[in-house]
Design a protein around this motif. Structure first.
Motif, PDB file in Angstrom:
ATOM      1  N   LEU A  66       0.792  -1.227   0.000  1.00 35.17           N
ATOM      2  CA  LEU A  66       0.000   0.000   0.000  1.00 35.17           C
ATOM      3  C   LEU A  66       0.828   1.282   0.000  1.00 35.17           C
ATOM      4  CD1 LEU A  66      -2.791  -1.057   2.557  1.00 35.17           C
ATOM      5  CD2 LEU A  66      -2.858  -1.155   0.059  1.00 35.17           C
ATOM      6  N   HIS A  67       2.146   1.182   0.083  1.00 35.99           N
ATOM      7  CA  HIS A  67       3.047   2.343   0.015  1.00 35.99           C
ATOM      8  C   HIS A  67       2.875   3.319   1.181  1.00 35.99           C
ATOM      9  CE1 HIS A  67       4.266   1.630  -4.263  1.00 35.99           C
ATOM     10  NE2 HIS A  67       3.071   1.059  -4.307  1.00 35.99           N
ATOM     11  N   LEU A  68       2.313   2.876   2.315  1.00 32.96           N
ATOM     12  CA  LEU A  68       2.094   3.816   3.419  1.00 32.96           C
ATOM     13  C   LEU A  68       3.402   4.384   3.946  1.00 32.96           C
ATOM     14  CD1 LEU A  68      -0.829   2.343   5.575  1.00 32.96           C
ATOM     15  CD2 LEU A  68      -0.893   4.045   3.749  1.00 32.96           C
ATOM     16  N   GLY A  69       4.480   3.582   3.901  1.00 34.59           N
ATOM     17  CA  GLY A  69       5.774   4.082   4.349  1.00 34.59           C
ATOM     18  C   GLY A  69       6.228   5.272   3.538  1.00 34.59           C
ATOM     19  N   SER A  70       6.110   5.178   2.216  1.00 34.77           N
ATOM     20  CA  SER A  70       6.493   6.283   1.332  1.00 34.77           C
ATOM     21  C   SER A  70       5.595   7.493   1.545  1.00 34.77           C
ATOM     22  CB  SER A  70       6.431   5.838  -0.128  1.00 34.77           C
ATOM     23  OG  SER A  70       7.349   4.799  -0.377  1.00 34.77           O
ATOM     24  N   LEU A  71       4.313   7.248   1.790  1.00 35.43           N
ATOM     25  CA  LEU A  71       3.382   8.353   2.031  1.00 35.43           C
ATOM     26  C   LEU A  71       3.706   9.079   3.330  1.00 35.43           C
ATOM     27  CD1 LEU A  71      -0.007   6.683   0.974  1.00 35.43           C
ATOM     28  CD2 LEU A  71       1.286   8.416  -0.281  1.00 35.43           C
ATOM     29  N   ILE A  72       4.162   8.319   4.340  1.00 34.69           N
ATOM     30  CA  ILE A  72       4.472   8.922   5.642  1.00 34.69           C
ATOM     31  C   ILE A  72       5.756   9.745   5.579  1.00 34.69           C
ATOM     32  CG2 ILE A  72       5.158   8.398   8.029  1.00 34.69           C
ATOM     33  CD1 ILE A  72       3.282   5.951   7.851  1.00 34.69           C
ATOM     34  N   SER A  73       6.789   9.171   4.949  1.00 30.27           N
ATOM     35  CA  SER A  73       8.125   9.800   4.991  1.00 30.27           C
ATOM     36  C   SER A  73       8.585  10.397   3.669  1.00 30.27           C
ATOM     37  CB  SER A  73       9.151   8.766   5.462  1.00 30.27           C
ATOM     38  OG  SER A  73       8.819   8.257   6.728  1.00 30.27           O
ATOM     39  N   GLY A  74       7.800  10.269   2.617  1.00 33.88           N
ATOM     40  CA  GLY A  74       8.205  10.843   1.342  1.00 33.88           C
ATOM     41  C   GLY A  74       8.845   9.843   0.401  1.00 33.88           C
ATOM     42  N   SER A  75       9.520   8.848   0.950  1.00 39.14           N
ATOM     43  CA  SER A  75      10.121   7.786   0.138  1.00 39.14           C
ATOM     44  C   SER A  75      10.308   6.557   1.014  1.00 39.14           C
ATOM     45  CB  SER A  75      11.471   8.222  -0.437  1.00 39.14           C
ATOM     46  OG  SER A  75      12.442   8.324   0.587  1.00 39.14           O
ATOM     47  N   GLU A  76      10.421   5.379   0.367  1.00 43.66           N
ATOM     48  CA  GLU A  76      10.617   4.152   1.138  1.00 43.66           C
ATOM     49  C   GLU A  76      11.940   4.187   1.867  1.00 43.66           C
ATOM     50  OE1 GLU A  76       9.844  -0.603   0.599  1.00 43.66           O
ATOM     51  OE2 GLU A  76      10.954   0.404  -0.996  1.00 43.66           O
ATOM     52  N   LYS A  77      12.987   4.714   1.224  1.00 43.13           N
ATOM     53  CA  LYS A  77      14.314   4.781   1.843  1.00 43.13           C
ATOM     54  C   LYS A  77      14.289   5.616   3.116  1.00 43.13           C
ATOM     55  CE  LYS A  77      19.144   5.851   0.796  1.00 43.13           C
ATOM     56  NZ  LYS A  77      20.086   6.381  -0.240  1.00 43.13           N
ATOM     57  N   ALA A  78      13.611   6.766   3.067  1.00 41.23           N
ATOM     58  CA  ALA A  78      13.512   7.629   4.253  1.00 41.23           C
ATOM     59  C   ALA A  78      12.689   6.959   5.343  1.00 41.23           C
ATOM     60  CB  ALA A  78      12.892   8.967   3.866  1.00 41.23           C
ATOM     61  N   PHE A  79      11.632   6.248   4.931  1.00 37.86           N
ATOM     62  CA  PHE A  79      10.785   5.578   5.924  1.00 37.86           C
ATOM     63  C   PHE A  79      11.543   4.482   6.669  1.00 37.86           C
ATOM     64  CE2 PHE A  79       7.872   1.993   6.821  1.00 37.86           C
ATOM     65  CZ  PHE A  79       7.135   2.597   7.842  1.00 37.86           C
ATOM     66  N   LEU A  80      12.347   3.694   5.936  1.00 42.51           N
ATOM     67  CA  LEU A  80      13.035   2.556   6.546  1.00 42.51           C
ATOM     68  C   LEU A  80      14.044   2.977   7.604  1.00 42.51           C
ATOM     69  CD1 LEU A  80      13.549   0.219   3.446  1.00 42.51           C
ATOM     70  CD2 LEU A  80      11.889  -0.010   5.290  1.00 42.51           C
ATOM     71  N   VAL A  81      14.536   4.225   7.559  1.00 45.12           N
ATOM     72  CA  VAL A  81      15.494   4.703   8.581  1.00 45.12           C
ATOM     73  C   VAL A  81      14.808   5.595   9.611  1.00 45.12           C
ATOM     74  CG1 VAL A  81      17.463   4.530   7.027  1.00 45.12           C
ATOM     75  CG2 VAL A  81      16.178   6.679   7.143  1.00 45.12           C
ATOM     76  N   SER A  82      13.487   5.700   9.542  1.00 43.45           N
ATOM     77  CA  SER A  82      12.746   6.560  10.473  1.00 43.45           C
ATOM     78  C   SER A  82      12.530   5.870  11.810  1.00 43.45           C
ATOM     79  CB  SER A  82      11.389   6.940   9.865  1.00 43.45           C
ATOM     80  OG  SER A  82      10.557   5.784   9.773  1.00 43.45           O
ATOM     81  N   ASP A  83      12.214   6.672  12.821  1.00 46.92           N
ATOM     82  CA  ASP A  83      11.926   6.134  14.155  1.00 46.92           C
ATOM     83  C   ASP A  83      10.668   5.266  14.132  1.00 46.92           C
ATOM     84  OD1 ASP A  83      14.124   7.410  15.231  1.00 46.92           O
ATOM     85  OD2 ASP A  83      12.980   9.180  15.892  1.00 46.92           O
ATOM     86  N   PHE A  84       9.706   5.641  13.280  1.00 53.33           N
ATOM     87  CA  PHE A  84       8.468   4.862  13.195  1.00 53.33           C
ATOM     88  C   PHE A  84       8.758   3.438  12.708  1.00 53.33           C
ATOM     89  CE2 PHE A  84       4.310   3.992  10.875  1.00 53.33           C
ATOM     90  CZ  PHE A  84       3.636   3.648  12.039  1.00 53.33           C
ATOM     91  N   ALA A  85       9.591   3.339  11.660  1.00 55.28           N
ATOM     92  CA  ALA A  85       9.954   2.015  11.139  1.00 55.28           C
ATOM     93  C   ALA A  85      10.731   1.227  12.182  1.00 55.28           C
ATOM     94  CB  ALA A  85      10.775   2.151   9.864  1.00 55.28           C
ATOM     95  N   GLU A  86      11.608   1.913  12.915  1.00 51.68           N
ATOM     96  CA  GLU A  86      12.365   1.233  13.970  1.00 51.68           C
ATOM     97  C   GLU A  86      11.427   0.734  15.062  1.00 51.68           C
ATOM     98  OE1 GLU A  86      15.394  -0.538  15.837  1.00 51.68           O
ATOM     99  OE2 GLU A  86      15.470   0.405  13.857  1.00 51.68           O
ATOM    100  N   GLY A  87      10.400   1.503  15.360  1.00 52.59           N
ATOM    101  CA  GLY A  87       9.405   1.066  16.344  1.00 52.59           C
ATOM    102  C   GLY A  87       8.642  -0.166  15.871  1.00 52.59           C
ATOM    103  N   LEU A  88       8.330  -0.193  14.581  1.00 52.77           N
ATOM    104  CA  LEU A  88       7.666  -1.376  14.027  1.00 52.77           C
ATOM    105  C   LEU A  88       8.553  -2.607  14.144  1.00 52.77           C
ATOM    106  CD1 LEU A  88       6.047   0.069  10.764  1.00 52.77           C
ATOM    107  CD2 LEU A  88       4.866  -0.604  12.864  1.00 52.77           C
ATOM    108  N   ARG A  89       9.853  -2.447  13.838  1.00 53.86           N
ATOM    109  CA  ARG A  89      10.783  -3.576  13.947  1.00 53.86           C
ATOM    110  C   ARG A  89      10.914  -4.049  15.388  1.00 53.86           C
ATOM    111  NH1 ARG A  89      13.381  -1.052   9.296  1.00 53.86           N
ATOM    112  NH2 ARG A  89      14.358   0.496  10.643  1.00 53.86           N
ATOM    113  N   THR A  90      10.854  -3.111  16.340  1.00 56.68           N
ATOM    114  CA  THR A  90      10.904  -3.490  17.758  1.00 56.68           C
ATOM    115  C   THR A  90       9.683  -4.315  18.132  1.00 56.68           C
ATOM    116  OG1 THR A  90      12.162  -1.497  18.322  1.00 56.68           O
ATOM    117  CG2 THR A  90      11.024  -2.618  20.122  1.00 56.68           C
ATOM    118  N   LEU A  91       8.513  -3.866  17.680  1.00 55.51           N
ATOM    119  CA  LEU A  91       7.289  -4.624  17.947  1.00 55.51           C
ATOM    120  C   LEU A  91       7.330  -5.993  17.275  1.00 55.51           C
ATOM    121  CD1 LEU A  91       4.542  -1.850  17.604  1.00 55.51           C
ATOM    122  CD2 LEU A  91       5.214  -3.067  19.684  1.00 55.51           C
ATOM    123  N   GLN A  92       7.900  -6.054  16.062  1.00 56.25           N
ATOM    124  CA  GLN A  92       8.081  -7.342  15.396  1.00 56.25           C
ATOM    125  C   GLN A  92       8.892  -8.291  16.266  1.00 56.25           C
ATOM    126  OE1 GLN A  92       9.595  -6.275  11.329  1.00 56.25           O
ATOM    127  NE2 GLN A  92       8.224  -7.901  10.718  1.00 56.25           N
ATOM    128  N   GLY A  93       9.948  -7.762  16.883  1.00 59.53           N
ATOM    129  CA  GLY A  93      10.781  -8.589  17.755  1.00 59.53           C
ATOM    130  C   GLY A  93      10.000  -9.180  18.910  1.00 59.53           C
TER     131      GLY A  93
END
Length: 450
Positions: A66-93
């Protein structure tokens, strides 16, 4: 007329399956996998949440979805290094911890359950089957590889001794666990029957006496596996689980060079799964050398391979044939309240192609009645998809889509064509109809046994 033929077929099938279902070995195995079903259903929900809702590169946030990461941060690359993405990875753990305590130790659950239920069915005079469970677990750990190969900080391969290889306490160790547990059941209980035990005075408390009585049978049983482990390690530099997995993989690798590869892969995978052996444990390395390469060449546009891992996902894994179809069939055709409840619980993960609640909850695993529709739910969609691709109705699959994308939508994304979506919808209908008579037979047989 058609209704009469169907009823006759169901009656004959009920009679045949009734005899098979009454087999002590199958009953013991069935009880074992039913016992392990609840933890695996928890794992199924955890996988669904982790893979679908929390994965920063998944179908919700990733560019393949759904590209929500790109919509949130402007691009997928920017989203993947964002605090939000890091929070998602923490919850995944955190959600992966559910998997670590359930699916990751599935072989241990199977060893314990089979030792207990097998002893009760084959040796009912043994009033303490839990003791057999303890020795079966001990024997299983004796056979495991106690070395782990990994990479150090410099990228060099190092071997660490004294650490059990955790791969074999999960899905990859189930086959070994069943063999070890079965041998333990037989040897231990036979020695007990022949009174090859320490006899304690009557003044000794029963619990203590039982413990000492198990010493000689226990020593003999464990000694067998010490010898097996010693020979395999000393002579062949391997372990029992590794040797058995190799024996399964070797014929698969041989077949990979022949035109029968697709047939053998698609037929053997559900057979292995029905026995509780994860098909990917056997076929994963072979697909890595064959169909995964086809995937890459198709995606890059350098080839047009019909057979690929993505094609298998499109036709079987993500098509709803393994999840939504049996769930719908149970809800529509089953008269059993218990089955309907399990099916309703399995709907949410089933939408995202997580099959464990269905496979282990109904269960399909080691269920002689559902074996035929389960096998055909792999074979028919795969080779129907092959036929439609060869005549040009479906294009060669070149899009890399996460396997958790829901059926019909995934068909559209994999193929880039409305025909892919229509094909998956048709597959669901066909497999639902396929399950219908077998669900009714299962109902009739269950009602007779109640």
């Amino acid at each position: 007329m058609a209704s009469e033929k169907l009823n006759k077929f169901q009656m004959k099938l009920t009679k045949i399956m009734g005899k098979i279902a009454g087999n002590k070995l199958l009953l013991s195995l069935r009880d074992t996998f039913i016992m392990a079903a609840a933890p695996l259903m928890i794992a199924g929900f955890a996988i669904m949440i982790s893979s679908v809702f929390l994965d920063p590169t998944g179908i919700i946030f990733g560019n393949s979805g759904l590209h929500l990461g790109s919509l949130i941060s402007g691009s997928e690359k920017a989203f993947l290094v964002s605090d939000f993405a890091e929070g998602l990875r923490t919850l995944q753990g955190y959600f992966n911890l559910f998997i670590n305590g359930t699916m990751a130790i599935n072989a241990l659950l199977v060893v314990a359950g089979f030792a207990f239920f097998g002893s009760r069915r084959f040796f009912p005079k043994n009033k303490e089957p839990i003791v057999v469970t303890f020795y079966a677990l001990a024997a299983f750990f004796i056979t495991l590889p106690w070395t782990v190969t990994t990479l150090d900080t410099k990228g060099n391969e190092v071997t660490i001794n004294g650490i059990v290889n955790s791969n074999f306490i999960g899905q990859q160790g189930i086959f070994t666990g069943l063999i070890v547990s079965g041998i333990t059941i037989y040897v231990f209980n036979k020695l007990i029957q022949k009174n090859v035990t320490f006899k304690m005075p009557d003044t000794v408390p029963p619990a203590v006496a039982k413990s000492f009585e198990s010493l000689v049978p226990g020593v003999v049983t464990l000694a067998i596996f010490v010898i097996v482990a010693g020979v395999l390690n000393g002579v062949f530099d391997t372990s029992l689980p590794e040797a058995l997995l190799w024996l399964l993989q070797k014929p698969a690798l041989a077949v990979a060079a022949t035109p029968l590869f697709a047939v053998v892969a698609i037929v053997s995978t559900p057979i292995l799964q029905w026995f509780g052996i994860h098909g990917t444990s056997v076929w994963g390395p072979i697909f890595g050398l064959t169909w995964n390469i086809n995937d890459n060449e198709n995606i890059m546009g350098t080839a047009q391979h019909l057979y690929s891992t993505l094609f298998m996902n499109f036709t079987v894994v993500s098509s709803g044939a393994l999840t939504l179809a049996p769930i719908i069939a149970i809800i529509i055709f089953s008269k059993r309240a218990d089955n309907k409840k399990i099916a309703k619980l399995a709907i949410a993960p089933g939408i995202f192609n997580v099959s464990e609640p269905v496979t282990y909850g109904l269960p399909i695993v080691l269920n002689p009645i559902l074996f035929i529709p389960y096998l055909l739910s792999w074979v028919i969609p795969f080779f129907l998809g092959q036929l439609l691709t060869e005549i040009g109705l479906i294009p060669i699959i070149t899009n890399n889509v996460p396997w958790t994308v829901p059926p019909i939508l995934s068909g559209l994304l994999y193929s880039g064509s409305i025909m892919g979506a229509l094909y998956q919808a048709f597959v669901i209908v066909i497999v639902v109809i396929l399950y219908m008579p077998f669900v009714r037979v299962a109902n009739n047989l269950a009602n007779k046994l109640d």
